[in-house]
Structures are given as C-alpha cells and as structure tokens.
Design a protein around this motif. Sequence first.
Motif, PDB file in Angstrom:
ATOM      1  N   ASP A 109     -26.086  98.599  38.414  1.00  0.00           N
ATOM      2  CA  ASP A 109     -25.881  97.166  38.540  1.00  0.00           C
ATOM      3  C   ASP A 109     -24.390  96.890  38.741  1.00  0.00           C
ATOM      4  OD1 ASP A 109     -28.586  96.873  38.017  1.00  0.00           O
ATOM      5  OD2 ASP A 109     -28.282  96.526  35.875  1.00  0.00           O
ATOM      6  N   ILE A 110     -24.077  95.832  39.491  1.00  0.00           N
ATOM      7  CA  ILE A 110     -22.680  95.508  39.778  1.00  0.00           C
ATOM      8  C   ILE A 110     -22.411  94.043  39.447  1.00  0.00           C
ATOM      9  CG2 ILE A 110     -20.897  95.342  41.565  1.00  0.00           C
ATOM     10  CD1 ILE A 110     -22.229  97.577  43.063  1.00  0.00           C
ATOM     11  N   ILE A 111     -21.285  93.791  38.796  1.00  0.00           N
ATOM     12  CA  ILE A 111     -20.822  92.432  38.538  1.00  0.00           C
ATOM     13  C   ILE A 111     -19.477  92.258  39.234  1.00  0.00           C
ATOM     14  CG2 ILE A 111     -20.249  90.708  36.783  1.00  0.00           C
ATOM     15  CD1 ILE A 111     -21.800  92.460  34.760  1.00  0.00           C
ATOM     16  N   GLY A 112     -19.444  91.423  40.267  1.00  0.00           N
ATOM     17  CA  GLY A 112     -18.196  91.102  40.941  1.00  0.00           C
ATOM     18  C   GLY A 112     -17.606  89.853  40.304  1.00  0.00           C
ATOM     19  N   VAL A 113     -16.345  89.901  39.919  1.00  0.00           N
ATOM     20  CA  VAL A 113     -15.733  88.805  39.164  1.00  0.00           C
ATOM     21  C   VAL A 113     -14.607  88.143  39.957  1.00  0.00           C
ATOM     22  CG1 VAL A 113     -14.530  88.175  37.036  1.00  0.00           C
ATOM     23  CG2 VAL A 113     -16.275  89.972  36.999  1.00  0.00           C
TER      24      VAL A 113
END
Length: 319
Positions: A108-112
């Motif tokens: 999973d990826i969280i771009g901030v």
Amino acid sequence: NTATKLAKIAAAIADQKEGEVSFLSVITVPKQTPLSFANKSGETGIGVFDELKKSISHSIRHRYLVRLSHDPTEAILATAEDEGINTMIVDFSFLRNNRKLLSLSTCDIIGVIPGKDFDKDMSNLIVSYDGGSTRRQILKKLVGEVTHSNLGLEIAHAISADSKSKIRVIRGVTQSPEAEVEITNKINEVMFDLDLKKIQFEKVYPKTKNMLVSSELLKNFNKVKTGVLILGAGNQADTAFSPKTLELADKSKKTVFIVRNHMFSEFHTRSFWNMLVQIIKENKTLYRIYIEILAGISFVKSKQKIGRYDEEYFDSKSQ
C-alpha cells in the motif's frame, strides 16, 4: 520538515497496528561510479536521521536504513521487497508521475502533500470515499476488498487514535441508487470493523446531471479551514492517479493524503506480481474475456441513473 511530518503519520499507523517503522535514506550515486566505490557515502548518510531521532517516540519500534543506488526508485522498491514493507509513505511530489514505483510496488502507498498548517490539519480528517474502479470490483471477488478508500478509513482511524482527531466521511454520489446503497453499506461495515463510532457521514450530489461532482466536493471540503483530505488513488490503472483525484489534490489548500491500496499488498515480492502479469499477457483468451467483462459492466452502468435515495433507504445527511 517533510520527513518529520511523514514520520508522524508512520508512527500513528505503526502504533495502531503494533508495527515497526523503517526510515529509508537513499543516496544517489552517479551511474558512471560503481556502488562499491561509494561505501563511505553510506556511512555519512546516517546523519540525515538526526532530526527524526528527536521526533520519533521510543515506544515505537523503528530502524534507520541507508541505501546506495544509481536509481532512487529502484532502491525504494528493493527495500520494500527485502524488508517486507506493508505500507509505504512518500512525498507525493516524488510519487505523482513515478509509474515505475506505482506499477512494481506490491505494498500500500500513501502519497503526502503537507499543508502549511500540518499540525493543525491533523486535528480534522476528511475521508473522501470512492467506490473503486470497475476492474477492482471484479478483482475483489478473487482477492478480497481492494477499495482505496477502505485504506483511507484505516489511516484516519489510526491518526484519530493518536491525535484525537475528528473524522468526517464524504461520499460524492456518482452511481445509481442501488449501487450507492451498496457502497454506503460497505462504509458502515468498515467503520464497524474499526470500531469507529459517531462519525459524521455526508453525501454530496452534483447540482445538475451534466455537472461533475468534484466542484461540490471541494465546497464541502472547505467547510473547515484546516484538515487532512484523504483521497483514494481513483478509478485508474495501478500505474496512475485519476484526473479527479489530482484535481481535488491540486485545488485543496489543506494537507492531502492520496492512498493506493494494492490488491496484492500481502505479498512482499515483486517477482510474484511480475510473473502473474506475464501469464495474463500471454493468455489471449483470458485477456479477451477480461476486456469483454469490463465493457459489459461499463455499458450497464452507463444506463443507470443517479438519484437521491436517502428518504427511501435510510436517514443520512446529504448536501
């Protein structure tokens, strides 16, 4: 700085899941220089973590990694594979057009996108819930629920537990009444599983049939001056973000998390995913059936009407 802000998010998630945080510093070595000649750079690279060491709680299990590489993306992918990473948190400016990272990562990826008032933003969490793409709705029958927004709710839950934040869930209505009821039921199920109680839930409708719901969503998001806007990657391929998601992110003045829930996030090897993709590409019959199913579902959905249905099915707040 940005790294400290990403660390705060990572710590909240790790604390909720009793996990470990790995901080990675990639030192880019010129292609003409062999990596074996750059070992001394790795020794000095650990110094970049000095600021993080002051901010991270010792109650959270964590470690610091330095990697030398000719390609930063390749270094991140190799680390995610070697360390069995479940969730990757990265500055969205690096992620936005990085198709290599999006297509080859199996986590999973969280771009901030950090806002100017990051700390204040963390007190209000706004989850924009999408229903998932047609392709993902088919895949969930095989590998389970893969909606990006479910990951968004999990992240909101973790941060709320850590920062005592308020959570608001917003659903931009884009489908038929029957499909929207199914989506709302799914939201309720996820909230029940996470033990989220007394969460404000709102539905936003386009003002006219030809009007995109995005403009109304932005108005809703702007009800509060500060907050974190949590968006799903959108109904695109896993190698890109949807135009709607990018538009909402670009026009928001708040901190934004853009989440990509990978359908094979429980598998920690790129080799597995690459092998599966190659098998699908080589099997023309499977690929043709897959395309025909997508086309059929898209045709049926195009014939369905969007309507208000709150009074008929359940009592819920709408805009």
